[in-house]
Write a protein that holds these residues in place. Structure first.
Motif, mmCIF file in Angstrom:
data_model
loop_
_atom_site.group_PDB
_atom_site.id
_atom_site.type_symbol
_atom_site.label_atom_id
_atom_site.label_comp_id
_atom_site.label_asym_id
_atom_site.label_seq_id
_atom_site.Cartn_x
_atom_site.Cartn_y
_atom_site.Cartn_z
ATOM 1 N N PRO A 72 0.835 -1.201 0.000
ATOM 2 C CA PRO A 72 0.000 0.000 0.000
ATOM 3 C C PRO A 72 0.876 1.260 0.000
ATOM 4 O O PRO A 72 1.893 1.315 0.709
ATOM 5 N N ILE A 73 0.509 2.237 -0.771
ATOM 6 C CA ILE A 73 1.268 3.486 -0.838
ATOM 7 C C ILE A 73 1.421 4.086 0.550
ATOM 8 O O ILE A 73 2.482 4.610 0.895
ATOM 9 N N ALA A 74 0.394 3.996 1.363
ATOM 10 C CA ALA A 74 0.424 4.586 2.708
ATOM 11 C C ALA A 74 1.451 3.919 3.626
ATOM 12 O O ALA A 74 1.824 4.490 4.647
ATOM 13 N N ASP A 75 1.922 2.717 3.281
ATOM 14 C CA ASP A 75 2.882 2.002 4.125
ATOM 15 C C ASP A 75 4.340 2.355 3.832
ATOM 16 O O ASP A 75 5.245 1.861 4.504
ATOM 17 N N LEU A 76 4.577 3.171 2.828
ATOM 18 C CA LEU A 76 5.947 3.556 2.484
ATOM 19 C C LEU A 76 6.481 4.541 3.515
ATOM 20 O O LEU A 76 5.766 5.432 3.966
ATOM 21 N N ILE A 77 7.743 4.378 3.881
ATOM 22 C CA ILE A 77 8.393 5.270 4.847
ATOM 23 C C ILE A 77 9.502 6.021 4.117
ATOM 24 O O ILE A 77 10.380 5.403 3.508
ATOM 25 N N PHE A 78 9.443 7.339 4.189
ATOM 26 C CA PHE A 78 10.391 8.194 3.479
ATOM 27 C C PHE A 78 11.383 8.842 4.435
ATOM 28 O O PHE A 78 11.062 9.119 5.591
ATOM 29 N N THR A 79 12.568 9.133 3.906
ATOM 30 C CA THR A 79 13.490 10.026 4.594
ATOM 31 C C THR A 79 12.977 11.440 4.342
ATOM 32 O O THR A 79 11.991 11.634 3.631
ATOM 33 N N ARG A 80 13.646 12.410 4.859
ATOM 34 C CA ARG A 80 13.340 13.784 4.485
ATOM 35 C C ARG A 80 13.916 14.023 3.097
ATOM 36 O O ARG A 80 14.947 13.468 2.747
ATOM 37 N N ALA A 81 13.246 14.851 2.303
ATOM 38 C CA ALA A 81 13.773 15.241 0.992
ATOM 39 C C ALA A 81 14.922 16.218 1.210
ATOM 40 O O ALA A 81 14.864 17.060 2.113
ATOM 41 N N ILE A 82 15.954 16.104 0.395
ATOM 42 C CA ILE A 82 17.151 16.933 0.536
ATOM 43 C C ILE A 82 17.463 17.619 -0.792
ATOM 44 O O ILE A 82 17.333 17.012 -1.858
#
Length: 125
Positions: free
Chosen positions: A96-106
Motif C-alpha cells: 500500500p502506498i500509505a505504508d511507504l516510509i520516506f526520509t526527508r527530501a534533501i
C-alpha cells in the motif's frame, strides 16, 4: 517519516555521488529522497516521470493532474518521492502506498531539507 539508519546512509552516499558527478556541470537534481518498506529500499532524485510507472501510483497521481502537467504546486510525477516509490511498488505491487516510509527530501546543492510539495503530501501523506 525519517527512514532507517541504513536508508539515510544510502541517501547520503547517493547525494555524495551525485555531487561528485555533477558539481562542475550544474546539473544536480533539485531534490533527492529515500523510501523503504520492510527490507526494500530505494533512493532517487527529481526528474522526468518514471517510465514505466506502476499503475497503482499512476492512478493516484492522475487524480491531481495528468502526468507531467502542473499539479497543485509542482509537475505531477516528477518528484523524487514518485521516482523512488515507483521502484519499491514495482517490485512488490501489493504494498500500500500509505505504508511507504520516506526520509526527508534533501536539496543536493545545499544539503537543506525540503518540505514535500502539495502533490506528494496528497499522494503519500
Amino acid at each position: 517519516m525519517s527512514g532507517s539508519k541504513s536508508l539515510n546512509r544510502r541517501l547520503r552516499k547517493f547525494s555524495e555521488n551525485l555531487f561528485a558527478k555533477h558539481k562542475r556541470s550544474n546539473k544536480l537534481p533539485a531534490t533527492i529522497i529515500g523510501v523503504e518498506h520492510r527490507e526494500l529500499q530505494a533512493v532517487d532524485h527529481s526528474g522526468n516521470v518514471p517510465d514505466p510507472i506502476c499503475s497503482k501510483l499512476e492512478r493516484e497521481l492522475i487524480k491531481i493532474a495528468p502526468l507531467g502537467k502542473k499539479g497543485y504546486d509542482n509537475y505531477v510525477g516528477c518528484c523524487c518521492e514518485v521516482r523512488a516509490s515507483n521502484q519499491i511498488i514495482s517490485q512488490r505491487l501489493s504494498i500500500p502506498i500509505a505504508d511507504l516510509i520516506f526520509t526527508r527530501a534533501i536539496r543536493p546543492r545545499t544539503g537543506q531539507t525540503i518540505r514535500r510539495c502539495k502533490n506528494c503530501r496528497n499522494v503519500f501523506g
